[in-house]
Design a protein around this motif. Structure first.
Motif, PDB file in Angstrom:
ATOM      1  N   CYS A   7       8.966  10.957  -4.082  1.00  0.00           N
ATOM      2  CA  CYS A   7       8.569   9.559  -3.903  1.00  0.00           C
ATOM      3  C   CYS A   7       9.321   8.556  -4.767  1.00  0.00           C
ATOM      4  CB  CYS A   7       7.072   9.416  -4.183  1.00  0.00           C
ATOM      5  SG  CYS A   7       6.044  10.660  -3.387  1.00  0.00           S
ATOM      6  N   ILE A   8       9.784   8.981  -5.916  1.00  0.00           N
ATOM      7  CA  ILE A   8      10.307   8.060  -6.928  1.00  0.00           C
ATOM      8  C   ILE A   8      11.529   7.283  -6.447  1.00  0.00           C
ATOM      9  CG2 ILE A   8      11.853   9.660  -8.101  1.00  0.00           C
ATOM     10  CD1 ILE A   8      10.722   8.578 -10.760  1.00  0.00           C
ATOM     11  N   TYR A   9      12.338   7.857  -5.588  1.00  0.00           N
ATOM     12  CA  TYR A   9      13.577   7.199  -5.170  1.00  0.00           C
ATOM     13  C   TYR A   9      13.315   5.971  -4.310  1.00  0.00           C
ATOM     14  CZ  TYR A   9      15.453  11.405  -7.109  1.00  0.00           C
ATOM     15  OH  TYR A   9      15.744  12.430  -7.969  1.00  0.00           O
ATOM     16  N   CYS A  10      12.208   5.933  -3.624  1.00  0.00           N
ATOM     17  CA  CYS A  10      11.841   4.744  -2.849  1.00  0.00           C
ATOM     18  C   CYS A  10      10.819   3.890  -3.596  1.00  0.00           C
ATOM     19  CB  CYS A  10      11.270   5.139  -1.486  1.00  0.00           C
ATOM     20  SG  CYS A  10      12.490   5.857  -0.379  1.00  0.00           S
ATOM     21  N   HIS A  11       9.723   4.520  -4.046  1.00  0.00           N
ATOM     22  CA  HIS A  11       8.615   3.766  -4.639  1.00  0.00           C
ATOM     23  C   HIS A  11       8.811   3.438  -6.109  1.00  0.00           C
ATOM     24  CE1 HIS A  11       6.141   3.883  -1.051  1.00  0.00           C
ATOM     25  NE2 HIS A  11       6.516   5.137  -0.898  1.00  0.00           N
ATOM     26  N   GLY A  12       9.769   4.040  -6.748  1.00  0.00           N
ATOM     27  CA  GLY A  12      10.057   3.732  -8.145  1.00  0.00           C
ATOM     28  C   GLY A  12       9.225   4.546  -9.115  1.00  0.00           C
ATOM     29  N   GLU A  13       9.682   4.571 -10.348  1.00  0.00           N
ATOM     30  CA  GLU A  13       9.028   5.357 -11.399  1.00  0.00           C
ATOM     31  C   GLU A  13       7.596   4.891 -11.648  1.00  0.00           C
ATOM     32  OE1 GLU A  13       9.761   6.436 -16.107  1.00  0.00           O
ATOM     33  OE2 GLU A  13      11.400   5.607 -14.919  1.00  0.00           O
ATOM     34  N   ASN A  14       7.369   3.590 -11.548  1.00  0.00           N
ATOM     35  CA  ASN A  14       6.030   3.032 -11.783  1.00  0.00           C
ATOM     36  C   ASN A  14       5.238   2.838 -10.498  1.00  0.00           C
ATOM     37  OD1 ASN A  14       6.593   2.828 -14.564  1.00  0.00           O
ATOM     38  ND2 ASN A  14       7.740   0.948 -14.174  1.00  0.00           N
ATOM     39  N   GLY A  15       5.801   3.242  -9.364  1.00  0.00           N
ATOM     40  CA  GLY A  15       5.114   3.078  -8.091  1.00  0.00           C
ATOM     41  C   GLY A  15       5.126   1.649  -7.581  1.00  0.00           C
ATOM     42  N   ASP A  16       5.977   0.799  -8.152  1.00  0.00           N
ATOM     43  CA  ASP A  16       5.989  -0.615  -7.791  1.00  0.00           C
ATOM     44  C   ASP A  16       6.919  -0.959  -6.631  1.00  0.00           C
ATOM     45  OD1 ASP A  16       8.360  -0.138  -9.067  1.00  0.00           O
ATOM     46  OD2 ASP A  16       8.038  -1.571 -10.698  1.00  0.00           O
ATOM     47  N   GLY A  17       7.490   0.048  -5.966  1.00  0.00           N
ATOM     48  CA  GLY A  17       8.368  -0.191  -4.829  1.00  0.00           C
ATOM     49  C   GLY A  17       9.796  -0.510  -5.222  1.00  0.00           C
ATOM     50  N   LYS A  18      10.123  -0.342  -6.488  1.00  0.00           N
ATOM     51  CA  LYS A  18      11.470  -0.659  -6.960  1.00  0.00           C
ATOM     52  C   LYS A  18      12.229   0.618  -7.330  1.00  0.00           C
ATOM     53  CE  LYS A  18      10.127  -5.199  -8.396  1.00  0.00           C
ATOM     54  NZ  LYS A  18       9.491  -5.968  -9.411  1.00  0.00           N
ATOM     55  N   GLY A  19      12.327   1.483  -6.344  1.00  0.00           N
ATOM     56  CA  GLY A  19      13.067   2.721  -6.551  1.00  0.00           C
ATOM     57  C   GLY A  19      14.555   2.505  -6.396  1.00  0.00           C
ATOM     58  N   PHE A  20      15.316   3.517  -6.736  1.00  0.00           N
ATOM     59  CA  PHE A  20      16.772   3.422  -6.747  1.00  0.00           C
ATOM     60  C   PHE A  20      17.341   3.057  -5.374  1.00  0.00           C
ATOM     61  CE2 PHE A  20      20.886   5.471  -6.016  1.00  0.00           C
ATOM     62  CZ  PHE A  20      21.648   4.751  -6.917  1.00  0.00           C
ATOM     63  N   LEU A  21      16.804   3.629  -4.310  1.00  0.00           N
ATOM     64  CA  LEU A  21      17.360   3.343  -2.989  1.00  0.00           C
ATOM     65  C   LEU A  21      17.268   1.861  -2.638  1.00  0.00           C
ATOM     66  CD1 LEU A  21      16.223   6.411  -0.893  1.00  0.00           C
ATOM     67  CD2 LEU A  21      18.486   5.892  -1.766  1.00  0.00           C
ATOM     68  N   GLU A  80      -3.524  12.140  -5.948  1.00  0.00           N
ATOM     69  CA  GLU A  80      -4.341  12.108  -7.160  1.00  0.00           C
ATOM     70  C   GLU A  80      -3.549  11.502  -8.321  1.00  0.00           C
ATOM     71  OE1 GLU A  80      -8.162  12.521  -8.557  1.00  0.00           O
ATOM     72  OE2 GLU A  80      -7.379  12.793  -6.532  1.00  0.00           O
ATOM     73  N   TYR A  81      -2.276  11.840  -8.423  1.00  0.00           N
ATOM     74  CA  TYR A  81      -1.435  11.250  -9.461  1.00  0.00           C
ATOM     75  C   TYR A  81      -1.333   9.736  -9.262  1.00  0.00           C
ATOM     76  CZ  TYR A  81       2.754   9.718 -11.870  1.00  0.00           C
ATOM     77  OH  TYR A  81       3.635   9.009 -12.643  1.00  0.00           O
ATOM     78  N   ILE A  82      -1.139   9.307  -8.031  1.00  0.00           N
ATOM     79  CA  ILE A  82      -1.040   7.865  -7.751  1.00  0.00           C
ATOM     80  C   ILE A  82      -2.334   7.166  -8.145  1.00  0.00           C
ATOM     81  CG2 ILE A  82      -0.902   6.150  -5.891  1.00  0.00           C
ATOM     82  CD1 ILE A  82       1.000   8.157  -4.450  1.00  0.00           C
ATOM     83  N   LYS A  83      -3.467   7.729  -7.747  1.00  0.00           N
ATOM     84  CA  LYS A  83      -4.769   7.085  -8.012  1.00  0.00           C
ATOM     85  C   LYS A  83      -5.139   7.140  -9.485  1.00  0.00           C
ATOM     86  CE  LYS A  83      -6.350   5.720  -3.984  1.00  0.00           C
ATOM     87  NZ  LYS A  83      -6.681   4.317  -3.775  1.00  0.00           N
ATOM     88  N   VAL A  84      -4.922   8.267 -10.122  1.00  0.00           N
ATOM     89  CA  VAL A  84      -5.401   8.447 -11.508  1.00  0.00           C
ATOM     90  C   VAL A  84      -4.420   7.885 -12.531  1.00  0.00           C
ATOM     91  CG1 VAL A  84      -5.974  10.205 -13.229  1.00  0.00           C
ATOM     92  CG2 VAL A  84      -6.809  10.432 -10.908  1.00  0.00           C
ATOM     93  N   GLU A  85      -3.141   8.114 -12.331  1.00  0.00           N
ATOM     94  CA  GLU A  85      -2.152   7.702 -13.342  1.00  0.00           C
ATOM     95  C   GLU A  85      -1.530   6.338 -13.030  1.00  0.00           C
ATOM     96  OE1 GLU A  85      -0.844   9.456 -16.154  1.00  0.00           O
ATOM     97  OE2 GLU A  85      -2.468  10.900 -15.971  1.00  0.00           O
ATOM     98  N   LEU A  86      -0.868   6.222 -11.902  1.00  0.00           N
ATOM     99  CA  LEU A  86      -0.101   5.006 -11.609  1.00  0.00           C
ATOM    100  C   LEU A  86      -0.982   3.768 -11.453  1.00  0.00           C
ATOM    101  CD1 LEU A  86       2.679   6.198  -9.130  1.00  0.00           C
ATOM    102  CD2 LEU A  86       2.865   5.710 -11.563  1.00  0.00           C
ATOM    103  N   GLN A  87      -2.037   3.909 -10.674  1.00  0.00           N
ATOM    104  CA  GLN A  87      -2.871   2.738 -10.403  1.00  0.00           C
ATOM    105  C   GLN A  87      -3.730   2.347 -11.609  1.00  0.00           C
ATOM    106  OE1 GLN A  87      -4.878   3.501  -6.690  1.00  0.00           O
ATOM    107  NE2 GLN A  87      -3.022   3.110  -5.508  1.00  0.00           N
TER     108      GLN A  87
END
Length: 188
Positions: free
Chosen positions: A110-124, A178-185
């Protein structure tokens, strides 16, 4: 007579041992089970006279399912996405280890599109290789989105996001969620 039999047996063992040895490491000696060393099977991309199309590599039998890949019979429609959010729940209890495994899977898929922080600013997207900004996973809308809906989107895709159900096992999709809900959000 018994002495002769034991002498012959010992001689036979010595002959077998010496016959199986060879000083050349590239040719280790005699092979007593050649079918175990040299396969009679066809190589996957070789021609095969046993089939009409001449191919050795065959498709799986119709109706078979790869291990741990549970069929998901829903379509990429808004109605089914909303239905999934209301009705599909994680069949497993998630632990802290599952969340950490979800992080690793997020970093893989997921990180390449959604970014490290999940903010949609991935490398692609930030490199200009992908023209559309991926969905931010840390907005208030996404925080309110049910886990079943996210599961549906990962499985069959949504908008410009492609389906990842064939690449990611069902249990691993739940760990990513679960990672998205518990950690990122929770960070935002």
């Amino acid at each position: 007579m018994q002495k002769f039999v034991s002498y012959c047996s010992a001689l036979l063992v010595v002959v077998v041992l010496f016959a199986s040895c060879d000083k050349d490491r590239n040719h280790p000696g005699y092979s007593y089970f050649p079918d175990m060393v040299q396969s009679r099977a066809f190589e996957p991309y070789s021609t095969n006279p046993n089939f009409e199309d001449g191919l050795s590599l065959r498709l799986p039998a119709e109706g078979t399912i790869p291990r741990e890949m549970i069929p998901y019979h829903f379509e990429k429609t808004p109605e089914e996405r909303i239905w999934a959010g209301e009705n599909i729940i994680n069949p497993n209890e998630m632990t802290a280890d599952d969340v950490q495994r979800g992080k690793k899977l997020f970093e893989t898929y997921c990180i390449y599109c959604h970014g490290e922080n999940g903010d949609g600013k991935g490398f692609l997207f930030t490199s200009g290789k992908y023209p559309y900004p991926p969905k931010s996973l840390v907005t208030d809308v996404m925080k309110a989105t049910p886990r079943g809906e996210i599961f549906h989107v990962i499985t069959v895709g949504f908008g410009v996001m492609g389906a990842h159900g064939a690449q990611i096992k069902q249990a691993d999709r739940w760990k990513i969620i679960e990672y998205i809900k518990v950690e990122l959000q929770e960070q935002k």
